[in-house]
Each structure stands twice: as structure tokens, then as C-alpha cells.
Write an enzyme that holds these catalytic residues in place. Structure first.
Site, PDB file in Angstrom:
ATOM      1  N   ASP A 183      82.967  14.515  41.762  1.00 48.09           N
ATOM      2  CA  ASP A 183      83.572  15.691  41.132  1.00 48.09           C
ATOM      3  C   ASP A 183      82.456  16.616  40.633  1.00 48.09           C
ATOM      4  O   ASP A 183      81.488  16.154  40.031  1.00 48.09           O
ATOM      5  CB  ASP A 183      84.458  15.232  39.966  1.00 48.09           C
ATOM      6  CG  ASP A 183      85.325  16.361  39.434  1.00 48.09           C
ATOM      7  OD1 ASP A 183      86.223  16.797  40.176  1.00 48.09           O
ATOM      8  OD2 ASP A 183      85.094  16.791  38.293  1.00 48.09           O
ATOM      9  N   ASN A 191      83.889  28.667  37.619  1.00 41.88           N
ATOM     10  CA  ASN A 191      84.789  29.675  38.193  1.00 41.88           C
ATOM     11  C   ASN A 191      85.150  30.745  37.178  1.00 41.88           C
ATOM     12  O   ASN A 191      85.157  31.932  37.492  1.00 41.88           O
ATOM     13  CB  ASN A 191      86.077  28.994  38.685  1.00 41.88           C
ATOM     14  CG  ASN A 191      85.983  28.609  40.147  1.00 41.88           C
ATOM     15  OD1 ASN A 191      85.147  29.125  40.878  1.00 41.88           O
ATOM     16  ND2 ASN A 191      86.826  27.698  40.573  1.00 41.88           N
ATOM     17  N   HIS A 196      85.990  33.271  41.520  1.00 38.95           N
ATOM     18  CA  HIS A 196      86.333  32.290  42.556  1.00 38.95           C
ATOM     19  C   HIS A 196      85.498  32.438  43.824  1.00 38.95           C
ATOM     20  O   HIS A 196      85.234  31.462  44.515  1.00 38.95           O
ATOM     21  CB  HIS A 196      87.823  32.365  42.882  1.00 38.95           C
ATOM     22  CG  HIS A 196      88.683  31.770  41.804  1.00 38.95           C
ATOM     23  ND1 HIS A 196      88.964  30.425  41.743  1.00 38.95           N
ATOM     24  CD2 HIS A 196      89.267  32.328  40.720  1.00 38.95           C
ATOM     25  CE1 HIS A 196      89.699  30.187  40.681  1.00 38.95           C
ATOM     26  NE2 HIS A 196      89.906  31.320  40.028  1.00 38.95           N
ATOM     27  N   ASP A 200      83.585  29.399  45.503  1.00 38.16           N
ATOM     28  CA  ASP A 200      83.654  28.942  46.895  1.00 38.16           C
ATOM     29  C   ASP A 200      82.253  28.726  47.460  1.00 38.16           C
ATOM     30  O   ASP A 200      81.996  27.747  48.169  1.00 38.16           O
ATOM     31  CB  ASP A 200      84.413  29.956  47.756  1.00 38.16           C
ATOM     32  CG  ASP A 200      85.926  29.901  47.516  1.00 38.16           C
ATOM     33  OD1 ASP A 200      86.370  28.973  46.807  1.00 38.16           O
ATOM     34  OD2 ASP A 200      86.636  30.788  48.028  1.00 38.16           O
ATOM     35  N   GLU A 227      87.461  20.697  43.669  1.00 38.09           N
ATOM     36  CA  GLU A 227      86.011  20.443  43.608  1.00 38.09           C
ATOM     37  C   GLU A 227      85.720  18.953  43.756  1.00 38.09           C
ATOM     38  O   GLU A 227      84.684  18.472  43.308  1.00 38.09           O
ATOM     39  CB  GLU A 227      85.424  21.007  42.313  1.00 38.09           C
ATOM     40  CG  GLU A 227      85.813  20.276  41.032  1.00 38.09           C
ATOM     41  CD  GLU A 227      87.134  20.731  40.414  1.00 38.09           C
ATOM     42  OE1 GLU A 227      88.013  21.239  41.154  1.00 38.09           O
ATOM     43  OE2 GLU A 227      87.298  20.552  39.200  1.00 38.09           O
TER      44      GLU A 227
END
Ligand SMILES: [Mg+2]
Length: 325
Positions: A183, A191, A196, A200, A227
Site C-alpha cells: 500500500d 492526491n 489526481h 496517477d 494504491e
């Protein structure tokens, strides 16, 4: 190792067509007309020989004669359809049996096309070309269906398929299987702070780093969702998995991806949880994921940017015969 998207855009390799006819002179005619056009051609003079060749190295298309001594073309097609390794190979019947009843029978068995002998060469060539093009497209779609769109590594579906397969294989061989659940630490904060789009980019960079550190041919790296990533390590003990997990953690750290809003570090870090087990019949493969997830939770509780393996209580369960350790 899992496939990154770059590997998909490599130049397309040549396709293989298997020609099957009991009369060598007929094979020669087919070979002569099809040998141009960059196709790799294989030939077999019996149904049995065709099956052996198709199973060993599945071609992209089979041109199959119907009337052959021993095993006829219909039987060959049935056997191809019964085998998971060969059932998706398109088959065209090329035969002197031009009756519409025969043609319907061939198509009902799953042939993609039916060409009557004597054939018109340009028509034969055009049909072969069209079916090879369709095969290339369906192969690409099948591959894309198992890839994560954002990162280009395996997706959750491929992960689940692989885990089931490796669990069964390790059960047969009595060897351990390990799963690492990963994770990205404080990704929501990342974010929220950077947006965002940047998020990405971060996931792509993390996937690339993890891919670089997943070295053995049988290991699978997948995006589990959001994630979260998972690595499946066949024939790997807890110790092997600990080493790999630590290498993965360091690899991500070495990317020096800035994280402006993490309480752990000014860089992007990951937490990792390990589950290892010698598969047993009383457990199912997906249980590995739950155990790895619990270990990941422990890693987060311990302050993140670290590796934890399944807890002591599970180790005790292992010595009582659950197979988990
Ligand atoms: Mg024949």
C-alpha cells in the site's frame, strides 16, 4: 514477471499456420501458395501429428483436411476444442467434401471457415489473411483484459487467476507460496495535495519501481486496486518473501518521489504485508490475501514504510496444521 505496456507495442511477431492433409502433394500446393507474406508454416500429414504439433506450440490458424485415414478432420477439431491449450485456435476446413451438409457439420463443430477443393488461390489467401488478422486482434484483447489500464501491469483479474493457478501448483508440489500486499503510504494526502493527475503519475512510477524489483520469471506483480499492489511469489518461503519485500520497499524509496504531505517521510513510501503458506486442501487461495492484508495492517500500525509478515497467532495456527506460517 508481469508485462508492462511498453512490451505490448513491440513489433508484432510473425504468425504460424499449421497445414494438415494426408496427401503430401496437397500440402505442397498449400505451402507453395502461402509461403509468401511473412507467415510461418508448419505441416502435418495425419490428425495425430497435427494434435501433437498444435499442443506443443499452438499455431494461430489451422488449415485442416477432413478426409484422412485414422483420425478424420472432424475428430481432430473435436479434440482441439476439448483441450484448453488448443481450443481457441481458429480452424478452416479445406476439403473436397463440398456438400452443404458437410460444410454445416464442420461449422457446427466450431470451424471458423470452410473452403472447398479445388480452391481458388486468391480466395484461399484472402481468407487466411482475414482469419490471421482476427486472431491477432483477439489475442491483443485477451492480453489487454488482464492488464491494468493505468500502470500497464497485471490487473486484479489476472492476479486472481494466477493466485488460483499457483496455489494449485504449490499444493501438488508441496512447496510454499508467498503473497506480498503493498500500500502506498498516505496516498489520499498525496492526491489531496497534488491532485489526481499527479496521483496517477505517482502510481505509474511506483508500479515501474516494483516491476523493476520483481525479478524471477514466475513472480507476478499486479495492481489490486487504488494504491494497492500485490506480488505473488511461487515456491517462496517467508524468508524469501521478506527479502523480496525489503527490496521492493527500497526500490520505491530510491525513486525519490517527493511526497509533500506525508507524516512518514518527505518521499513516497510503501508499507508491505507478507503471507506465506504451504497450500493445503483445507484452505483456499484467497485466504492468502486476507492474511497478507492483516500483515499489511500491522505494518501500517508499526509506523508505515516497513515490512510485516503474518502475525504470531497465525504462526501458531500453522503449527496446528492449517498450513499457514
Ligand atoms: Mg484427405
Amino acid at each position: 514477471m508481469s508485462t508492462l505496456r511498453e512490451e505490448l507495442v513491440e513489433p508484432v511477431s510473425s504468425q504460424t499456420v499449421l497445414l494438415v492433409d494426408d496427401v503430401p502433394a496437397n500440402l505442397d500446393v498449400l505451402l507453395e501458395h502461402l509461403q509468401s507474406g511473412g507467415i510461418r508454416l508448419l505441416a502435418a500429414t495425419s490428425g495425430r501429428e497435427a494434435l501433437v504439433l498444435a499442443q506443443k506450440n499452438p499455431p494461430d490458424l489451422i488449415l485442416l483436411d477432413v478426409m484422412m485415414p485414422g483420425m478424420d478432420g472432424y475428430e481432430v477439431l473435436k479434440r482441439l476444442k476439448d483441450d484448453i491449450a488448443t481450443r481457441d485456435i481458429p480452424v478452416i476446413f479445406v476439403t473436397a467434401m463440398s456438400d452443404s451438409v458437410d460444410e454445416a457439420k464442420g461449422l457446427a463443430l466450431g470451424a471458423v471457415d470452410y473452403i472447398a477443393k479445388p480452391f481458388v488461390v486468391p480466395v484461399l489467401k484472402a481468407r487466411v489473411k482475414n482469419h490471421l488478422e482476427l486472431k491477432r486482434k483477439s489475442d491483443l484483447l485477451a492480453k489487454l483484459a488482464l492488464l491494468d489500464g493505468l500502470t500497464g501491469i497485471a490487473n486484479r483479474r489476472q492476479l486472481e487467476l494466477t493466485l488460483e493457478l499457483e496455489w494449485a501448483r504449490c499444493l501438488r508440489n508441496g512447496c510454499p507460496l508467498s503473497v506480498i500486499m503493498i500500500d502506498v503510504d498516505h496516498f489520499k494526502a498525496y492526491n489531496d495535495h497534488l491532485g489526481h493527475g499527479q496521483g496517477d503519475e505517482c502510481l505509474r512510477a511506483v508500479a515501474k519501481a516494483l516491476h523493476g524489483a520483481t525479478r524471477r520469471a514466475g513472480d507476478l506483480l499486479a495492481r489490486y486496486g487504488g494504491e494497492e499492489f500485490v506480488v505473488v511469489l511461487p515456491s517462496s518461503s517467508t524468508e524469501d518473501a521478506l527479502q523480496t519485500a525489503e527490496a521492493l520497499r527500497r526500490c520505491v524509496l530510491r525513486q525519490r518521489l517527493s511526497h509533500p504531505n506525508s507524516p512518514v517521510s518527505h518521499l513516497v513510501t510503501i508499507s508491505l504485508g507478507i503471507a506465506s503458506a504451504v497450500p493445503s486442501k483445507t484452505r483456499i487461495a484467497s485466504h492468502m490475501m486476507e492474511v497478507a492484508d492483516a500483515a499489511l495492517y500491522q505494518a501500517k500500525k508499526a509506523g508505515r514504510n516497513c515490512v510485516r509478515r503474518a502475525g504470531e497467532e497465525l504462526e501458531d495456527a500453522g503449527s496446528n496444521g492449517s498450513g499457514l506460517r
